[in-house]
Design an enzyme around this catalytic site. Structure first.
Site, short mmCIF file in Angstrom:
data_model
loop_
_atom_site.label_atom_id
_atom_site.label_comp_id
_atom_site.label_asym_id
_atom_site.label_seq_id
_atom_site.Cartn_x
_atom_site.Cartn_y
_atom_site.Cartn_z
NE ARG A 73 -76.05 -21.33 -4.56
CZ ARG A 73 -74.98 -21.11 -5.31
NH1 ARG A 73 -73.99 -21.99 -5.31
NH2 ARG A 73 -74.90 -20.03 -6.06
CD GLU A 110 -66.88 -23.27 -7.49
OE1 GLU A 110 -66.90 -24.51 -7.53
OE2 GLU A 110 -67.84 -22.55 -7.81
NE ARG A 116 -67.32 -22.27 -0.76
CZ ARG A 116 -67.53 -23.26 -1.64
NH1 ARG A 116 -66.88 -23.26 -2.81
NH2 ARG A 116 -68.40 -24.20 -1.36
CB SER A 151 -68.38 -20.34 -10.67
OG SER A 151 -68.50 -21.21 -11.76
NE ARG A 206 -70.42 -28.69 0.34
CZ ARG A 206 -70.24 -28.59 -0.98
NH1 ARG A 206 -71.25 -28.26 -1.75
NH2 ARG A 206 -69.07 -28.83 -1.52
#
Length: 431
Positions: free
Chosen positions: A268, A355, A395, A358, A283
């Site tokens: 990403r 988070e 994460r 999801s 990230r």
RNA sequence: GGAGAGGUGGCCGAGUGGUUGAAGGCGCAGCACUGGAAAUGCUGUAUAGGGGCAACUUUAUCGAGGGUUCGAAUCCCUCCCUCUCCGCCA
């Protein structure tokens, strides 16, 4: 993509639902395009029917012995030519309308499920449940963040080297760090396949049709990396290739649900996140993720959403990681999602929930874009798709490092992971 | 990358420009025969869109897109894909 029939019949219903996402849009213009397009199609197909009749008549006359250049045949041919020209004109108009309609329809997000809570932003999300007890520092204790622990233990490059290799927001895992990443991937894949998921290892370069099918294109092109010389992109999530695994297929109803688990790297651009989470594993432009995905019957999708979310939660529980389940409000829903639960893991060092998964149901939104249907008896209809992380690996590692940190600088690992770490239950300073 | 072959319905496979959405076979479904089954026979069996309460009807689709023609699976052009051989390569 939204249903064109619904657009023609009740555009106000759509804009009413989209308003719950915070989108104000008047769809009457688009509706009239859809209706016009439909009218043109009707006119054109009537004309074509007439043309077909004439063509057949010519054939019959010639076979009956009429001269191909005789007056009757020539007259019919002239009629045929006139119709052909009219059809060509209508077709052109129709194509223009169709392209405009599709183009705009592809930019509209999914309608929220009726159960989705009202709200504009993250702040309006609803905590559904919590599990485990978040670790807080005892008096006098300082809990470190995962990147501090990882660098101290030599689990990852401090950054300079990865920048040399690629750019910022890339990491290189080293030694036990790389081992732990691999262990987490294997642990999660084993766990999910034992629960009925079929493991898949799809291409991670995907074409633009695949990105359009799952909803990343056309609106979010700037979020993905594109190959310069090919119609190929680095996949931002395994959701993209798995959706397209069954693109343009009709699946027998008795085969549903199809449940897949895939580990893939994800890529990403993280455009617009300058300065946020610049250190560590939170990230990155490239990260590993184990993704859960269901193709199911529309009537099963609500139950499937709970099951899939529970399967993701099960991983956190097996790793002794406290978490909470959040339901996203209308304003915070992703483009393709009708309803989403976010799982947030407790990061002991950062002292915050973050988070880590999801889990969304997209209802028939992706299925319509990707033409994925199922057949039940005589009837073919769109199925429902669901996806969720189970889990994001980086994460997870961050949460484990922060949760397991000990006073002596080492990190204890949860029992479930020990077999995957070659019997090691603790990461300690390299010396 | 070079050379060649080929893309037709769920699958195999035929198809001379004229009523072909497409022979034949397999598979599948229903019916008949049977105590039950196999075998056999008969019937049916694509998708999407439009119109109609429905029976039904109509349009498009033979890899994709253009073209020739009154009419194209069939002729022409462009592209894509697959396979085989060679080269390169983990």
């Amino acid at each position: 993509m939204l249903d064109q029939r619904l657009l023609r019949d009740d555009p106000a219903l759509i804009s009413g639902q989209l308003a719950r996402r915070g989108i104000e849009i008047d769809l009457t213009g688009l509706q009239s395009i859809a209706i016009q397009e439909r009218n043109l199609q009707e006119q054109r197909s009537d004309l074509q029917a007439e043309g077909n009749r004439i063509g057949k008549a010519v054939g019959q006359q010639i076979q009956a012995g009429a001269s191909p250049d005789g007056p009757e045949v020539r007259d019919l041919r002239d009629q045929g030519n006139r119709i052909k020209q009219q059809v060509a004109g209508l077709e052109e108009e129709e194509k223009v309308l169709e392209a405009r309609l599709r183009e705009q329809l592809l930019t509209l997000p999914n309608l929220p499920d009726p159960r989705v809570p009202e709200g504009h932003s993250e702040a309006d999300n609803v905590e559904v449940s919590t599990w485990g007890t978040p670790r807080r520092p005892t008096p006098g204790e300082t809990l470190q963040e995962h990147w501090q622990i990882a660098e101290r233990l030599g689990l990852l490059d401090s950054g300079e080297r990865s920048v040399r290799i690629a750019q910022s927001r890339f990491v290189t895992l080293l030694g036990q760090g790389a081992r732990l990443e691999r262990a987490l991937i294997a642990f999660m894949l084993d766990r999910h396949t034992a629960r009925g998921y079929t493991e898949v290892m799809p291409p991670i370069l995907v074409n633009s049709a695949s990105l359009t099918g799952s909803g990343q294109l056309p609106k979010f092109a700037e979020e993905s990396f594109k190959c310069a010389d090919d119609d190929l992109w680095l996949t931002p999530t395994a959701e993209v290739p798995i959706t397209s695994l069954h693109r343009d297929e009709v699946i027998p109803a008795e085969k549903l649900p199809l449940k897949y688990v895939a580990h893939t790297p994800c890529f990403r651009r993280e455009a617009g996140s300058y300065g946020r989470d610049t250190r560590g594993l939170i990230r990155l432009h490239q990260f590993n993720k184990v993704e859960l995905y269901w193709f199911c019957h529309p009537e099963q999708s609500q139950a499937a959403h709970e099951r899939l979310t529970r399967d993701a939660e099960g991983v956190l529980e097996a790793l002794d990681l406290p978490y909470r389940r959040i339901e996203l409000c209308g304003g915070d829903l992703g483009f393709s999602a009708a309803r989403t639960y976010d799982l947030e893991v407790w990061l002991a060092g950062a002292g915050a929930y973050r988070e880590i998964s999801s889990c969304s149901t997209c209802a028939d939104f992706q299925a319509r874009r990707s033409a994925i249907r199922f057949k039940e008896g005589k009837k073919t209809q769109l199925l429902h798709t669901l996806n969720g992380s189970g889990l994001a690996i980086g994460r997870t590692m961050a949460a484990l490092l922060e949760a397991g940190q000990q006073g002596d600088g080492s990190v204890s690992l949860p029992a479930a992971l020990v077999p995957y770490m070659g019997g090691i239950d603790r990461l300690s300073s390299p010396g």
